[in-house]
Design a protein around this motif. Sequence first.
Motif, PDB file in Angstrom:
ATOM      1  N   GLY A  93       0.794  -1.223   0.000  1.00 42.23           N
ATOM      2  CA  GLY A  93       0.000   0.000   0.000  1.00 42.23           C
ATOM      3  C   GLY A  93       0.823   1.266   0.000  1.00 42.23           C
ATOM      4  O   GLY A  93       0.553   2.193   0.756  1.00 42.23           O
ATOM      5  N   ILE A  94       1.849   1.304  -0.851  1.00 43.81           N
ATOM      6  CA  ILE A  94       2.719   2.476  -0.916  1.00 43.81           C
ATOM      7  C   ILE A  94       2.193   3.414  -1.987  1.00 43.81           C
ATOM      8  O   ILE A  94       1.898   2.988  -3.110  1.00 43.81           O
ATOM      9  CB  ILE A  94       4.166   2.052  -1.238  1.00 43.81           C
ATOM     10  CG1 ILE A  94       4.695   1.155  -0.123  1.00 43.81           C
ATOM     11  CG2 ILE A  94       5.061   3.267  -1.408  1.00 43.81           C
ATOM     12  CD1 ILE A  94       5.992   0.490  -0.460  1.00 43.81           C
ATOM     13  N   ALA A  95       2.072   4.698  -1.642  1.00 45.44           N
ATOM     14  CA  ALA A  95       1.650   5.690  -2.628  1.00 45.44           C
ATOM     15  C   ALA A  95       2.875   6.178  -3.400  1.00 45.44           C
ATOM     16  O   ALA A  95       3.968   6.289  -2.848  1.00 45.44           O
ATOM     17  CB  ALA A  95       0.974   6.854  -1.927  1.00 45.44           C
ATOM     18  N   VAL A  96       2.663   6.432  -4.690  1.00 46.08           N
ATOM     19  CA  VAL A  96       3.766   6.839  -5.558  1.00 46.08           C
ATOM     20  C   VAL A  96       3.534   8.284  -5.978  1.00 46.08           C
ATOM     21  O   VAL A  96       2.409   8.645  -6.327  1.00 46.08           O
ATOM     22  CB  VAL A  96       3.835   5.924  -6.795  1.00 46.08           C
ATOM     23  CG1 VAL A  96       5.001   6.287  -7.669  1.00 46.08           C
ATOM     24  CG2 VAL A  96       3.928   4.492  -6.373  1.00 46.08           C
ATOM     25  N   PRO A  97       4.570   9.130  -5.943  1.00 46.04           N
ATOM     26  CA  PRO A  97       4.378  10.517  -6.377  1.00 46.04           C
ATOM     27  C   PRO A  97       3.965  10.605  -7.839  1.00 46.04           C
ATOM     28  O   PRO A  97       4.295   9.724  -8.648  1.00 46.04           O
ATOM     29  CB  PRO A  97       5.761  11.151  -6.169  1.00 46.04           C
ATOM     30  CG  PRO A  97       6.511  10.227  -5.298  1.00 46.04           C
ATOM     31  CD  PRO A  97       5.922   8.883  -5.447  1.00 46.04           C
ATOM     32  N   ARG A 300      10.096  -4.165   4.773  1.00 45.37           N
ATOM     33  CA  ARG A 300       9.336  -5.393   5.021  1.00 45.37           C
ATOM     34  C   ARG A 300       7.926  -5.185   4.512  1.00 45.37           C
ATOM     35  O   ARG A 300       7.231  -4.289   4.983  1.00 45.37           O
ATOM     36  CB  ARG A 300       9.286  -5.690   6.517  1.00 45.37           C
ATOM     37  CG  ARG A 300      10.542  -6.289   7.069  1.00 45.37           C
ATOM     38  CD  ARG A 300      10.498  -6.237   8.582  1.00 45.37           C
ATOM     39  NE  ARG A 300      11.835  -6.228   9.135  1.00 45.37           N
ATOM     40  CZ  ARG A 300      12.510  -7.342   9.437  1.00 45.37           C
ATOM     41  NH1 ARG A 300      11.960  -8.504   9.257  1.00 45.37           N
ATOM     42  NH2 ARG A 300      13.720  -7.269   9.924  1.00 45.37           N
ATOM     43  N   ALA A 301       7.488  -6.025   3.596  1.00 50.31           N
ATOM     44  CA  ALA A 301       6.103  -5.943   3.130  1.00 50.31           C
ATOM     45  C   ALA A 301       5.220  -6.643   4.150  1.00 50.31           C
ATOM     46  O   ALA A 301       5.614  -7.668   4.715  1.00 50.31           O
ATOM     47  CB  ALA A 301       5.970  -6.605   1.777  1.00 50.31           C
ATOM     48  N   PRO A 302       4.032  -6.117   4.433  1.00 45.12           N
ATOM     49  CA  PRO A 302       3.141  -6.780   5.380  1.00 45.12           C
ATOM     50  C   PRO A 302       2.712  -8.147   4.853  1.00 45.12           C
ATOM     51  O   PRO A 302       2.681  -8.385   3.643  1.00 45.12           O
ATOM     52  CB  PRO A 302       1.953  -5.821   5.478  1.00 45.12           C
ATOM     53  CG  PRO A 302       2.013  -4.991   4.258  1.00 45.12           C
ATOM     54  CD  PRO A 302       3.448  -4.897   3.886  1.00 45.12           C
ATOM     55  N   ALA A 303       2.380  -9.033   5.762  1.00 44.81           N
ATOM     56  CA  ALA A 303       1.984 -10.382   5.369  1.00 44.81           C
ATOM     57  C   ALA A 303       0.722 -10.316   4.506  1.00 44.81           C
ATOM     58  O   ALA A 303      -0.181  -9.521   4.756  1.00 44.81           O
ATOM     59  CB  ALA A 303       1.719 -11.216   6.621  1.00 44.81           C
ATOM     60  N   GLY A 304       0.689 -11.145   3.496  1.00 42.93           N
ATOM     61  CA  GLY A 304      -0.443 -11.138   2.586  1.00 42.93           C
ATOM     62  C   GLY A 304       0.017 -11.550   1.205  1.00 42.93           C
ATOM     63  O   GLY A 304       1.126 -12.072   1.035  1.00 42.93           O
ATOM     64  N   GLU A 305      -0.861 -11.349   0.232  1.00 40.42           N
ATOM     65  CA  GLU A 305      -0.484 -11.708  -1.129  1.00 40.42           C
ATOM     66  C   GLU A 305      -1.058 -10.688  -2.098  1.00 40.42           C
ATOM     67  O   GLU A 305      -2.046 -10.001  -1.795  1.00 40.42           O
ATOM     68  CB  GLU A 305      -0.982 -13.116  -1.469  1.00 40.42           C
ATOM     69  CG  GLU A 305      -2.477 -13.302  -1.288  1.00 40.42           C
ATOM     70  CD  GLU A 305      -2.919 -14.716  -1.597  1.00 40.42           C
ATOM     71  OE1 GLU A 305      -2.395 -15.621  -0.928  1.00 40.42           O
ATOM     72  OE2 GLU A 305      -3.746 -14.884  -2.486  1.00 40.42           O
TER      73      GLU A 305
END
Lengths: 373, 153
Positions: A93-97, A300-305
């Motif tokens: 869930g990273i926002a990109v400029p 670290r990416a949060p757990a999930g897929e």
Amino acid sequence: MKEEAAPIKTETFMVNMGPQHPSTHGVFRMRLSLDGEVVVDVEPIFGYLHRGVEKLAEGRTWVQDVTLTDRLDYLASMSNNLAYVLAVEKLAGIAVPERAEHIRVIMAELSRIASHLMAVGSFLNDMGAATFTPLIYMFQEREKILDLFEMTCGQRMTFNYIRIGGVSCDLPEGFIPALTRFLGEMPRFIDEYDTYLEDNEILLARCVGVGVLPPDKAINASVSGPSLRGSGVRWDLRQADPYSIYDRLKFDIPTGKNGDVYDRYRVRMEEMRQSLRILGQSVRDLPGGDYRTKVPVTFRAPAGEAYAHLESPKGELGFYLVSDGSLSPYRFKIRAPSFINLGVLRDLLIGCKVADCVVTLGSLDIIMGEVDR
Amino acid sequence: MIGAGIVKGMAVTLRHLLRRPFTVQYPEERLPLPERFRGNELIWLVEKCTGCNTCAKACPHGVIQVETSAKLDENRYFVEKFEADMGLCIFCGLCVEACPFEALYLSREFEKATYRHEDMFRRRDDFINAQKNFSGYFYPYLDKERPKRLEGW
């Protein structure tokens, strides 16, 4: 004395085409069973370039995995970078400029043109222009694109440019003028190639009606990219499932009619024109501001897929990532378009002549780095 | 008409005969390198390095090895060993980006072929004595004052 002529006994003849064959685009082997000149059966054999990228990626961190994606489709590394990064951003869930999104689209479309130039060049080469002339013609223009890449990120092939949260560095000073000049020159060059090739008698004789892929068969085999659109199916992920800023850009999706080799070639030529249109729009709207959201080295990416896909020059390129919340992916799956497009090869080749095998394979535009990965 | 294709083809050939050549005769003539060119050499500045090991962790292939010892009188670490096997390096630049003290740079050197793999190994002294041709990659202020690549075409 009269002797009855004994009936001639025939049997199929097995020919190995590849793995070291100039027109198999890498180390690809086709075991052809021939009845005279006609292909009876084909067994595609690959795996000679297997490096275990999916497993290697599980041992590296999220940030480092971008370098591995460069080496899948090495003619369009930017698209590969982007596909992987999109999947990670979806996961975390990273926002990109805004500026980074525009730069990404510029790079992805430039690499599409470069890849299509290479595809068309090597395809014409396969068709028997053994002096490499068409390839070198296309390389003239590709060289300019590589120069643009090189001035941005310092490399000509394995860029490692697109990062999680943006791009690695901002566009350099002279980039926009150089790109604008390229956009001005390129349509003229595409037209020039078209006048040489479009109604060339030899090209038409070798291409029209060869390797026909009907639309229903293409869909059933989940073929994607120009090979699918050559069959007349209007499916392009840039419009069907827009990612990045593609929903704001105006462009057409070129399609073919008959699904033969010639249509696939025409679709690629037309897509280059559409890419130029996209480039013009994204350069015009290029905003200022930040080009990167800072992501720590120990990301670290949060757990999930997550699964993210995009329209790479070869077709639908997807990355399926599973995270257990640690430094590196738990599972790293690549949906490589070349590999899946290759699945239809056997159906295309059975019944055609040996000489057409090379042309049909060339028109599918596979790249072994992606097939074997 | 028979032969029309040949005439058309030769006209193209003739036109290209009169064009400016696109190629460069490499060892004698050289194109100016782009400012951010990532050559196959690392530049390490011993005076800036604190031995924090961030570059070694950032490297995807474990190319860099750092060892430090505590220097108690100066209240800092002394970098005893800084080694890199350039034969394994893929010049991705992740170590350069990771370095928090601007002690690592990529170089613009590229003609670095050797006869043996061992010759690509760079030790601490090799880094200190090496010729430093800084690349502008990730440090755009180094871009200035350099000949630009794209003036030719």
